[in-house]
Design an enzyme around this catalytic site. Sequence first.
Site, mmCIF file in Angstrom:
data_model
loop_
_atom_site.group_PDB
_atom_site.id
_atom_site.type_symbol
_atom_site.label_atom_id
_atom_site.label_comp_id
_atom_site.label_asym_id
_atom_site.label_seq_id
_atom_site.Cartn_x
_atom_site.Cartn_y
_atom_site.Cartn_z
ATOM 1 N N ASP A 15 0.840 -1.205 0.000
ATOM 2 C CA ASP A 15 0.000 0.000 0.000
ATOM 3 C C ASP A 15 0.874 1.254 0.000
ATOM 4 O O ASP A 15 0.700 2.153 -0.812
ATOM 5 C CB ASP A 15 -0.920 -0.011 1.237
ATOM 6 C CG ASP A 15 -1.752 -1.276 1.293
ATOM 7 O OD1 ASP A 15 -2.621 -1.433 0.437
ATOM 8 O OD2 ASP A 15 -1.491 -2.131 2.161
ATOM 9 N N GLU A 272 1.872 -6.458 -5.311
ATOM 10 C CA GLU A 272 1.416 -5.631 -6.440
ATOM 11 C C GLU A 272 2.552 -4.813 -7.031
ATOM 12 O O GLU A 272 2.873 -4.924 -8.210
ATOM 13 C CB GLU A 272 0.287 -4.709 -5.949
ATOM 14 C CG GLU A 272 -0.165 -3.747 -7.005
ATOM 15 C CD GLU A 272 -1.516 -3.097 -6.721
ATOM 16 O OE1 GLU A 272 -2.368 -3.697 -6.040
ATOM 17 O OE2 GLU A 272 -1.721 -1.971 -7.208
HETATM 18 O O1 TRH Z 1 4.673 -6.099 0.477
HETATM 19 P P1 TRH Z 1 3.725 -6.671 -0.505
HETATM 20 O O2 TRH Z 1 3.418 -8.075 -0.318
HETATM 21 O O3 TRH Z 1 2.409 -5.821 -0.526
HETATM 22 C C1 TRH Z 1 1.108 -6.353 -0.547
HETATM 23 C C2 TRH Z 1 0.456 -6.167 -1.883
HETATM 24 O O4 TRH Z 1 0.574 -4.872 -2.388
HETATM 25 C C3 TRH Z 1 -0.999 -6.541 -1.804
HETATM 26 O O5 TRH Z 1 -1.641 -6.288 -3.028
HETATM 27 C C4 TRH Z 1 -1.643 -5.755 -0.702
HETATM 28 O O6 TRH Z 1 -2.957 -6.095 -0.595
HETATM 29 C C5 TRH Z 1 -0.924 -6.072 0.590
HETATM 30 O O7 TRH Z 1 0.432 -5.680 0.461
HETATM 31 C C6 TRH Z 1 -1.519 -5.353 1.754
HETATM 32 O O8 TRH Z 1 4.352 -6.529 -1.984
HETATM 33 P P2 TRH Z 1 4.523 -5.274 -2.956
HETATM 34 O O9 TRH Z 1 3.198 -4.798 -3.441
HETATM 35 O O10 TRH Z 1 5.490 -5.655 -3.969
HETATM 36 O O11 TRH Z 1 5.143 -4.131 -2.058
HETATM 37 C C7 TRH Z 1 6.462 -4.130 -1.625
HETATM 38 C C8 TRH Z 1 7.036 -2.740 -1.718
HETATM 39 O O12 TRH Z 1 8.271 -2.681 -1.036
HETATM 40 C C9 TRH Z 1 7.313 -2.317 -3.152
HETATM 41 O O13 TRH Z 1 7.036 -0.941 -3.297
HETATM 42 C C10 TRH Z 1 8.796 -2.560 -3.299
HETATM 43 C C11 TRH Z 1 9.280 -2.194 -1.932
HETATM 44 N N1 TRH Z 1 10.569 -2.752 -1.522
HETATM 45 C C12 TRH Z 1 11.627 -1.893 -1.344
HETATM 46 O O14 TRH Z 1 11.506 -0.676 -1.593
HETATM 47 N N2 TRH Z 1 12.814 -2.408 -0.881
HETATM 48 C C13 TRH Z 1 12.996 -3.729 -0.616
HETATM 49 O O15 TRH Z 1 14.093 -4.138 -0.210
HETATM 50 C C14 TRH Z 1 11.874 -4.595 -0.843
HETATM 51 C C15 TRH Z 1 12.046 -6.071 -0.606
HETATM 52 C C16 TRH Z 1 10.684 -4.075 -1.279
#
Ligand code: TRH
Length: 366
Positions: A15, A272
């Site tokens: 989010d 996402e």
């Molecule tokens: O963390 P997530 O599993 O988020 C999920 C999904 O968005 C899902 O749809 C939602 O309903 C739920 O949360 C509540 O995976 P996502 O979406 O890839 O988000 C991770 C974020 O973290 C993304 O913006 C990338 C960032 N990130 C970094 O900036 N640095 C890092 O080292 C890592 C591993 C991720």
Amino acid sequence: MLWDIFCRVIDNHGDLGVCWRLSADLAARGHSIRLWVDDASALVWMAPQATPIGEGRAQFNTSTGQILTRPWHEALGSQDLPSDVWIEAFGCDLPHHFLDWAQLAQADAPLAPEPVWLNLEYLSAESYVDRSHKLPSPVMSGPMKGRIKWFFYPGFTKKTGGLIRELGLPEKTASNETLGSDQVTAKAFPQKSSLFCYEPEALLEAMQLASLNTDRHEWQVAHGRGALAFQQALQLLPDCVDQPHHQFVPPLSQTNFDQLLASCDLNFVRGEDSLVRALWAGKAFVWHIYPQDDGAHGPKLNAFLDWLNAPDSLRRFHLRWNGLSLEPLPEIDLPAWHACARAARARLMQQTDLVSQLLQFVAEKR
Ligand code: TRH
């Protein structure tokens, strides 16, 4: 324009990750954003360019715009300016104090244009998205009764709001390819894979498969739930225990996370935002979809695989990886998966990006 963007962190980082990318893209195009977050703690690593300026507050200035994060419960005062656009991310509902404040601000300036109010929805490739994008939703109660909220759906087709693709991304991708830092054709087998996942049942199987054709396969394991699952799986692989070439990666900024994806042969992503970034990275990838109790993730995954034109092995890998099949994981066909990812990226590059579409929509409605 001035934007109020509202984000509640449910769990994980998606989010806030999406809201930060959206805010940063808008700021780069000359806008100012008040980003309301109930838990901004992850910004310390995700967006270290934002300077903390007090409890729950951080500020990020670009040469063109500004992002100011605000604690969810902190009301605005009479000195604060009304905004042009309100975005509630993922149906989070706006805080009451904000609606009360907006009502007073409107009474003070009855001729001022009403802000455009949008509900930014979750990403899906399912067909309802084409039908629901830009639909109005009249507000039936509360201080804003009678106003219209608009559904804004990100998506993969021309009938949706598109994907966040910041300015300069296509040029960066093209120049990486010209400079040769980005392989246009894939290796036969992965040598370096990133892992960002929840707790896939088939993790151990995937670890065995990845090292099937090379004993030096390197995992770049992102922090959090997936790292714990990886550690546990390692214990079960005696010949894998002492493998110094695996790396547990500390939390990275979004920019460095994107670079990590670009540097790997195969990316395991989740949720996402990291799925979108894997698509932009243009490397073979496997998606761990956010699991939902009612099983809604099954059709959502299949719709995405259909859109992706996933080759059979990639489809079967996804179904097993997401616990939707009991069949063993098929072998990793890196060249075919890579070609599929490249073709998908090329299709998406033809689509107008999400922020451009958002700006167009807001201009129509104001
Ligand atoms: O963390 P997530 O599993 O988020 C999920 C999904 O968005 C899902 O749809 C939602 O309903 C739920 O949360 C509540 O995976 P996502 O979406 O890839 O988000 C991770 C974020 O973290 C993304 O913006 C990338 C960032 N990130 C970094 O900036 N640095 C890092 O080292 C890592 C591993 C991720």
